[in-house]
Motif scaffolding. Structure first.
Motif, PDB file in Angstrom:
ATOM      1  N   THR A 112       1.071  -1.576  -0.028  1.00 44.67           N
ATOM      2  CA  THR A 112      -0.335  -0.600   0.418  1.00 44.67           C
ATOM      3  C   THR A 112       0.735   1.558  -0.439  1.00 44.67           C
ATOM      4  N   GLN A 113       0.608   1.710  -1.173  1.00 45.64           N
ATOM      5  CA  GLN A 113       1.763   3.164  -1.198  1.00 45.64           C
ATOM      6  C   GLN A 113       0.827   4.174  -0.926  1.00 45.64           C
ATOM      7  N   THR A 114       1.078   5.041   0.344  1.00 50.91           N
ATOM      8  CA  THR A 114       0.329   6.038   1.098  1.00 50.91           C
ATOM      9  C   THR A 114       1.224   7.437   0.470  1.00 50.91           C
ATOM     10  N   THR A 115       0.169   8.360   0.477  1.00 47.90           N
ATOM     11  CA  THR A 115       0.921   9.465   0.876  1.00 47.90           C
ATOM     12  C   THR A 115       2.018  10.120   0.935  1.00 47.90           C
ATOM     13  N   ALA A 116       2.570   9.711   2.097  1.00 45.73           N
ATOM     14  CA  ALA A 116       3.483   9.980   3.143  1.00 45.73           C
ATOM     15  C   ALA A 116       4.925   9.293   2.277  1.00 45.73           C
ATOM     16  N   ALA A 117       4.093   8.123   2.361  1.00 43.43           N
ATOM     17  CA  ALA A 117       5.217   6.618   2.149  1.00 43.43           C
ATOM     18  C   ALA A 117       5.892   7.489  -0.019  1.00 43.43           C
ATOM     19  N   LYS A 118       5.491   7.651  -0.560  1.00 40.88           N
ATOM     20  CA  LYS A 118       5.813   8.474  -1.956  1.00 40.88           C
ATOM     21  C   LYS A 118       6.310   9.801  -1.935  1.00 40.88           C
ATOM     22  N   ILE A 119       6.599  10.524  -0.261  1.00 42.91           N
ATOM     23  CA  ILE A 119       7.000  11.233  -0.070  1.00 42.91           C
ATOM     24  C   ILE A 119       8.504  10.955   0.439  1.00 42.91           C
ATOM     25  N   PHE A 120       8.441  10.273   1.659  1.00 45.90           N
ATOM     26  CA  PHE A 120       9.184  10.285   2.165  1.00 45.90           C
ATOM     27  C   PHE A 120      10.185   9.412   1.554  1.00 45.90           C
ATOM     28  N   PHE A 121       9.873   8.174   0.815  1.00 44.65           N
ATOM     29  CA  PHE A 121      10.499   7.326  -0.134  1.00 44.65           C
ATOM     30  C   PHE A 121      10.339   7.901  -1.532  1.00 44.65           C
ATOM     31  N   TYR A 122      10.667   8.636  -2.278  1.00 51.36           N
ATOM     32  CA  TYR A 122      10.710   9.582  -3.398  1.00 51.36           C
ATOM     33  C   TYR A 122      10.139   8.862  -4.551  1.00 51.36           C
ATOM     34  N   GLY A 123       8.454   8.263  -3.791  1.00 48.32           N
ATOM     35  CA  GLY A 123       7.778   7.792  -5.194  1.00 48.32           C
ATOM     36  C   GLY A 123       8.250   6.387  -4.799  1.00 48.32           C
ATOM     37  N   CYS A 124       8.419   6.117  -3.693  1.00 44.26           N
ATOM     38  CA  CYS A 124       8.195   5.038  -3.691  1.00 44.26           C
ATOM     39  C   CYS A 124       9.353   3.465  -4.017  1.00 44.26           C
ATOM     40  N   LYS A 125      10.571   4.056  -3.723  1.00 48.83           N
ATOM     41  CA  LYS A 125      11.628   3.789  -4.368  1.00 48.83           C
ATOM     42  C   LYS A 125      12.521   2.840  -3.612  1.00 48.83           C
ATOM     43  N   ASP A 126      11.881   2.391  -2.674  1.00 45.82           N
ATOM     44  CA  ASP A 126      12.778   2.201  -2.099  1.00 45.82           C
ATOM     45  C   ASP A 126      12.672   0.230  -2.015  1.00 45.82           C
ATOM     46  N   VAL A 127      12.844  -0.594  -0.559  1.00 41.20           N
ATOM     47  CA  VAL A 127      12.200  -1.865  -0.814  1.00 41.20           C
ATOM     48  C   VAL A 127      11.572  -2.513   0.007  1.00 41.20           C
ATOM     49  N   ALA A 128      10.528  -1.221   0.550  1.00 39.96           N
ATOM     50  CA  ALA A 128       9.850  -2.036   1.449  1.00 39.96           C
ATOM     51  C   ALA A 128       8.914  -1.218   0.916  1.00 39.96           C
ATOM     52  N   PHE A 129       8.606  -0.303  -0.009  1.00 40.06           N
ATOM     53  CA  PHE A 129       7.235  -0.238  -0.154  1.00 40.06           C
ATOM     54  C   PHE A 129       6.919   0.069  -1.813  1.00 40.06           C
ATOM     55  N   ILE A 130       7.903  -0.179  -2.020  1.00 46.00           N
ATOM     56  CA  ILE A 130       8.010  -0.397  -3.755  1.00 46.00           C
ATOM     57  C   ILE A 130       7.353  -1.829  -4.629  1.00 46.00           C
ATOM     58  N   HIS A 131       6.327  -1.947  -5.119  1.00 40.99           N
ATOM     59  CA  HIS A 131       5.623  -3.225  -5.109  1.00 40.99           C
ATOM     60  C   HIS A 131       6.213  -4.023  -6.015  1.00 40.99           C
ATOM     61  N   TYR A 132       5.585  -5.373  -5.328  1.00 41.00           N
ATOM     62  CA  TYR A 132       6.580  -6.338  -5.777  1.00 41.00           C
ATOM     63  C   TYR A 132       7.225  -6.651  -7.939  1.00 41.00           C
TER      64      TYR A 132
END
Length: 518
Positions: A112-132
């Motif tokens: 689940t890519q939330t508003t906060a996750a998209k901001i803190f993790f550069y659009g969810c480019k990390d390991v925890a929030f990026i889609h499978y």
């Protein structure tokens, strides 16, 4: 004449507009009825009654893991909530969690890519929030091989030793300054600082000392963990995304992100300007930058990718460790007989040595039980990291639609009285002569998650927690402040974030023992 012209033109315009509005209303009404009929035909899990527009949001308290357990007692261990416009599946049973992972892990492997996750993790480019997918596999592989593997964790022993020695020395100095009267220290704050410093050294190597002075990163890391779960209108009711600006959420998140981004820009800039030829051992940031210069054939590692991965390592890695240590020390102080048993083992193993070694910690089997019981009763991330279904799937005969948020309530599962005897009590002995472990195969004990998306940093986190705890127990006796009347009166209220720690910091009186560092 102008007025007459307007009225004449509008005489045909207003009826047309009225007909158009009627048509829109009829269309929306019809499609809504069709959707409701389709939902009624589909076999969805039990769900509490919901209110228009907000769904079940009003039933979500300040501590969602507790609210979910309360609702599951009435509606069952597989429950569908509607949090605003977002369908959300809540799993509160070890057996259902097992079925999900054994039969449908891939379907449940998005995040689940939330508003906060998209901001803190550069659009969810990390390991925890990026889609499978392939990109996630490659990034996870880099993190495990270069930072989180057992071999790498063992190679960091000297870092853990030096940082914990400094922590112990600082506590002893505080005791001396009080003229033989034990001071009251904020142990929670000390544990946060030690956890951050260990992680900093492991990730950025010898540049750690310069970076410590540039940013109060332990406070920043905890702020990120709290803001990650701040309520966002856009996450639950997408058409109200603009309300996140009205409430000040987006400006607050972006202000915190600017602090994060500046810190990691400084980290990367130092690594690029330093002469790496003088160092035989490259740290994690060196390796990421090297991979960026010589891109792998699978994908190109960008600057934002690197910073997103670093946010993962710093924020999640430090806060989860300090939270586990805080709860462990709290439970030990509340249970003096368990504290004595743990201290006796630690001091027997260490003996007359002036330093605690990693090889000593491996012999402390009861200490291992204490850590396991802490993680059972107080998992740092009680709802793990929320997942999202990739497609329609059937669980226990129920139809789960795509893009459903999935919360696996590890906190509720690990306190299930049908699985655990004396489930609400702190009993480390339950793990003596037990094969139950937290590596993801025993679904009644899942503090690090399960399946493909479980936490890759288990070895790293456990090594830090056990080593810090062994030193605290070996070199000090721990007493309650004089203002406290009884150990059982310690405030156990939780403070919600991605990790759930104590609302009130743990204040204790340390009494030095032994010949530390001599």
């Amino acid at each position: 004449m102008a007025l007459e012209s307007i009225l004449k033109n509008n005489a045909t315009f207003y009826p047309s507009l009225f007909c158009l509005l009627i048509a829109i209303f009829v269309f929306n009404f019809t499609t809504t009825r069709i959707r409701r009929r389709r939902r009624s035909k589909s076999n969805v899990p039990p769900s509490p009654p919901k209110l228009p527009f907000i769904g079940n949001l009003h039933q979500l308290g300040t501590l969602p893991h507790r609210s979910f357990r309360t609702l599951s007692h009435k509606y069952g261990p597989l429950m569908l909530l509607h949090l605003g416009r977002t369908p959300s599946l809540v799993v509160s049973s070890a057996e259902i969690a097992r079925e999900i992972i054994k039969a449908h892990d891939v379907v449940f492997s998005n995040r689940t890519q939330t508003t906060a996750a998209k901001i803190f993790f550069y659009g969810c480019k990390d390991v925890a929030f990026i889609h499978y997918g392939e990109e996630w596999r490659h990034k996870r592989k880099i993190c495990v091989a270069e930072l989180l593997s057992l071999n790498r964790v063992q190679s960091f022993e000297f870092i853990r030793k030096e940082e914990v020695e400094e922590m112990v020395s600082n506590i002893r100095e505080a005791c001396k300054r009080k003229n033989k009267v034990s001071p009251v220290i904020n142990l929670s704050q000390i544990l946060i600082g030690a956890s951050v410093n260990i992680l900093l050294r492991c990730v950025v190597g010898n540049r750690c000392n310069a970076l410590r002075g540039s940013s109060n990163f332990d406070d920043l890391a905890r702020k990120v963990m709290i803001q990650l779960v701040d309520f966002s209108f856009g996450d639950f009711v997408p058409c109200l995304w603009w309300m996140d600006y009205v409430t000040g959420l987006i400006p607050k998140l972006k202000a915190t992100f600017r602090e994060l981004d500046a810190f990691f820009d400084e980290v990367i800039a130092q690594h690029k300007t330093d002469d790496q030829s003088d160092r035989k051992e490259k740290d994690f940031v060196d390796i990421l930058l090297h991979l960026q210069e010589e891109p792998m054939p699978e994908f190109k590692l960008t600057q934002q990718d690197i910073k997103a991965i670093l946010v993962d390592m710093f924020v999640a890695g430090s806060d989860t460790s300090s939270t586990a240590l805080e709860w462990a020390m709290t439970e030990l102080v509340r249970n003096p007989s368990i504290m004595r048993k743990a201290q006796e083992e630690v001091r027997r193993v260490v003996g007359d040595k002036s330093k605690v070694e990693d090889i000593d910690v491996k012999q402390m089997k009861y200490l291992e039980c204490v850590v396991k019981e802490t993680l059972r009763l107080h998992p740092p991330a009680p709802l793990l990291a929320p997942r999202e279904t990739r497609s329609t799937v059937k669980i226990r005969g129920y139809d789960i639609p795509p893009k459903t948020s999935v919360y696996i309530n590890a906190w509720a599962i690990q306190r299930d009285p049908e699985v655990w005897e004396r489930a609400e009590e702190f009993v480390p002995e339950r793990f003596e002569n037990s094969e139950i472990d937290f590596k993801g195969q025993d679904f009644e004990f899942i503090p690090f998650g399960i399946g493909r998306r479980r936490c890759p940093g288990i070895a790293f986190g456990i090594a830090s927690v056990e080593y810090v705890l062994a030193n605290l127990l070996n070199w000090f006796e721990w007493k309650l402040p004089e203002t406290a009347t009884c150990a059982q009166d310690i405030d156990m209220t939780e403070k919600s974030g991605v990790t759930v720690n104590k609302k009130e910091p743990l204040h204790l009186q340390p009494v030095p023992v032994g010949s530390f560092g001599s």
